[in-house]
Enzyme design. Structure first.
Site, PDB file in Angstrom:
ATOM      1  CB  SER A 167      27.521  55.228  33.621  1.00  0.00           C
ATOM      2  OG  SER A 167      27.908  54.076  34.146  1.00  0.00           O
TER       3      SER A 167
ATOM      4  CE  LYS B  20      44.373  33.031  37.810  1.00  0.00           C
ATOM      5  NZ  LYS B  20      44.170  33.881  39.099  1.00  0.00           N
TER       6      LYS B  20
END
Length: 280
Positions: A101, A153
């Protein structure tokens, strides 16, 4: 007659080519206070010194990382490439246990990549993982109270059930990160990548298999390979991060640091989980 033998030993050593060696060990992410890891901010002085001090003939990256933050991976790799281009110094990457990765993202900053036959290489993908605790807090009679200004949010709040629109948005973000990762690998590895296989599924390979698919350039270890490239007298100059007080003096000293110790422990748990994916 070899007149270099008449020179003092100090001057003779100067004639040997120097290779700066940067160790990139551990998980990649923004470093919390009291913890240590691979981040652009922490590595900036290390990488700058390696490229600019003593005029090295090359820089070698010793990569041993299970990955981590895509942003920090990109920043570190971009810094290495910028300095390599500015100084016209070639860069070689050597994989130890893992370059997966983000670890492979860093390795691709080099001009060539070498690994052990049993190294773990690849995992060219992006992952987001977490926990859902909505049923747990409901079982214990805990009420979650969240007030926001802005509809997104509370995106992926672990204390509330998942919303399909949140999952769709997260998937879009991950796919865009994956696109950038694939573009970087394709840019850096170019025509060396095999065209008869999908190398961007997140799969991992041993070094021997990664060589067949063009993810690395060969099976080799740092010292013999660098001697082959730059001669038997090549000098390897190590560059690394300074250890934090917590790392130097152990948990006893760290216990007195309060919040910093908690940050270090949290990061250690996260890093342990990353390594465990590869059986390490």
């Amino acid at each position: 007659m070899d007149f270099s033998r008449l020179l003092p030993a100090r001057l003779r050593r100067r004639r040997a080519p120097r290779v700066a060696v940067i160790r990139l060990q551990g998980a990649i992410g923004a470093v919390r206070p009291g913890a240590q890891g691979l981040s652009d901010a922490a590595l900036e002085p290390v990488i700058e010194r390696a490229f600019r001090k003593s005029r090295p003939v090359a820089v070698a990256l010793i990569v041993n990382s299970p990955g981590g933050s895509p942003v920090q991976s990109s920043l570190i790799a971009a810094r290495i490439r910028r300095l390599a281009d500015e100084t016209q110094v070639p860069v070689h990457a050597f994989v130890e246990d893992v370059a997966a990765s983000g670890g492979y993202w860093l390795a691709c900053a080099a001009d060539d990549i070498w690994a052990d036959a049993t190294s773990v290489v690849g995992s060219i993908g992006v992952i987001s993982a977490g926990f859902g605790l909505s049923e747990l807090i409901a079982k214990h009679g805990v009420e979650r109270r969240v007030h926001t200004a802005g509809g997104s949010k509370s995106f992926l709040d672990p204390f509330r059930p998942e919303k399909p629109e949140d999952i769709a948005r997260l998937t879009g973000l991950l796919e865009e990160m994956h696109r950038v990762f694939k573009a970087w690998v394709t840019e850096r590895r170019g025509g060396r990548l095999a065209t008869d296989a999908d190398l961007f599924t997140g799969e991992i390979w041993t070094g021997a298999l990664a060589l067949r698919s063009g993810l690395i350039d060969g099976i080799a270890h740092p010292v013999p390979k660098l001697k082959e490239l730059y001669g038997e007298k090549v000098r390897l100059i190590p560059y690394g991060q300074r250890r934090s007080l917590l790392r130097r003096f152990g948990a006893e000293a760290g216990a007195a640091l309060g919040a910093e110790t908690a940050g270090a422990l949290a990061q250690a748990v996260e890093e342990r989980a990353l390594w465990a994916r590869y059986g390490l």
